[in-house]
Design a protein around this motif. Structure first.
Motif, short mmCIF file in Angstrom:
data_model
loop_
_atom_site.label_atom_id
_atom_site.label_comp_id
_atom_site.label_asym_id
_atom_site.label_seq_id
_atom_site.Cartn_x
_atom_site.Cartn_y
_atom_site.Cartn_z
N CYS A 95 -87.04 51.87 42.51
CA CYS A 95 -88.18 51.80 42.04
C CYS A 95 -89.59 51.05 43.73
O CYS A 95 -90.34 50.30 43.42
CB CYS A 95 -87.34 49.56 42.40
SG CYS A 95 -86.10 49.71 41.68
N GLU A 96 -89.41 52.49 43.84
CA GLU A 96 -90.49 52.14 45.20
C GLU A 96 -90.39 53.64 45.50
O GLU A 96 -90.87 54.12 46.00
CB GLU A 96 -89.38 51.92 47.27
CG GLU A 96 -90.46 50.64 47.63
CD GLU A 96 -89.75 50.68 48.56
OE1 GLU A 96 -89.89 51.02 49.28
OE2 GLU A 96 -88.31 49.74 48.55
N GLN A 97 -92.04 53.89 44.71
CA GLN A 97 -92.30 55.36 45.02
C GLN A 97 -92.64 55.54 46.75
O GLN A 97 -92.33 56.52 46.90
CB GLN A 97 -93.90 55.15 44.00
CG GLN A 97 -94.38 57.06 44.27
CD GLN A 97 -94.16 57.74 42.97
OE1 GLN A 97 -93.42 57.14 41.69
NE2 GLN A 97 -93.33 59.01 43.73
N GLU A 98 -93.16 55.16 47.33
CA GLU A 98 -93.34 55.28 48.80
C GLU A 98 -91.81 56.12 49.27
O GLU A 98 -91.80 56.47 50.25
CB GLU A 98 -93.42 53.93 49.47
CG GLU A 98 -94.38 54.37 51.17
CD GLU A 98 -94.51 52.94 51.24
OE1 GLU A 98 -95.69 53.11 53.09
OE2 GLU A 98 -94.71 51.83 50.98
N SER A 99 -91.03 55.01 49.04
CA SER A 99 -89.80 54.97 49.66
C SER A 99 -89.16 56.75 48.83
O SER A 99 -88.72 57.50 50.37
CB SER A 99 -88.35 54.27 49.65
OG SER A 99 -88.24 54.58 48.01
N PHE A 100 -89.61 57.27 47.73
CA PHE A 100 -89.51 58.78 47.70
C PHE A 100 -90.32 59.40 48.27
O PHE A 100 -90.04 60.85 48.48
CB PHE A 100 -89.96 58.81 46.52
CG PHE A 100 -89.71 59.52 45.07
CD1 PHE A 100 -89.13 60.58 45.43
CD2 PHE A 100 -91.16 60.74 44.83
CE1 PHE A 100 -88.68 62.08 45.16
CE2 PHE A 100 -90.45 62.42 43.65
CZ PHE A 100 -89.43 62.54 44.39
#
Length: 200
Positions: A95-100
């Motif tokens: 749900c979080e592009q930044e965490s990817f």
């Protein structure tokens, strides 16, 4: 009364480190695996270590899990954590592009600290029960894993989907690497092929 049985020091021990940004569910995955509990709220300020006896492919062994806090502010502490690990579960939230995006930083730091590009890794996209909030599609995770030469798996700490599997997969990679290095085959292993999950 049977709780204090002596531990078996002769059993293999596999040391796993959980890495990833804060809030991606590292602790939730660890606690679900260790105790079968889903915990929504967890104190993010501390790192915790867990150990339990498990059966891996019909052989008993110990798994040692270090659940890092994700917001480690001191590089020296983080580097010491990394040095203690034999394999890494690199977690992000689907749900979080930044965490990817941050998974690459964790991978780079670990390879730098250990001076080893072939350390056992599994890339994990967590929170797949929240598919309606998905920002990272499976093919992005799969492409990143191909680049790293490791497996990609999607999990849900809430429904327990693939929770057992990520730890078992990583323990097999650690075990096979140890056997290759200690079994006279040397650390290079013959089967090294770019883009595949290589068990060294």
């Amino acid at each position: 009364m049977g709780k204090n049985k002596p531990q078996r020091p002769d059993l293999p021990l596999h040391k796993i480190i959980m890495v990833g940004s804060g809030g991606v569910g590292k602790s939730a995955l660890t606690l679900q695996y260790m105790y079968g509990d889903f915990i929504e709220e967890y104190d993010p300020t501390k790192a915790d270590s867990y150990r339990k006896k498990v059966t891996l492919d019909s052989t008993e062994c110990f798994i040692d899990i270090l659940d890092t806090a994700g917001q480690e502010e001191y590089a020296a502490i983080r580097d010491n954590y990394y040095r203690s690990g034999e394999g890494f579960l690199c977690i992000f939230s689907i749900c979080e592009q930044e965490s990817f995006a941050h998974t690459q930083e964790f991978r780079d730091q670990i390879c730098r600290v250990l001076d080893d590009e072939t350390v056992p890794f599994v890339l994990v996209g967590n929170k797949c029960d929240l598919a309606h909030l998905r920002k990272v599609v499976p093919r992005e995770g799969e492409a990143k894993a191909r680049e790293w030469g490791c497996p990609y798996m999607e999990t849900s700490a809430k429904t327990r989907q693939n929770v057992e599997e990520i730890y078992q997969t990583l323990m097999r990679k650690i075990r096979d690497r140890k056997e290759a290095q200690g079994g006279g085959k040397g650390p290079q292993g013959k089967e090294k092929k770019k883009g595949k999950c290589v068990l060294l």
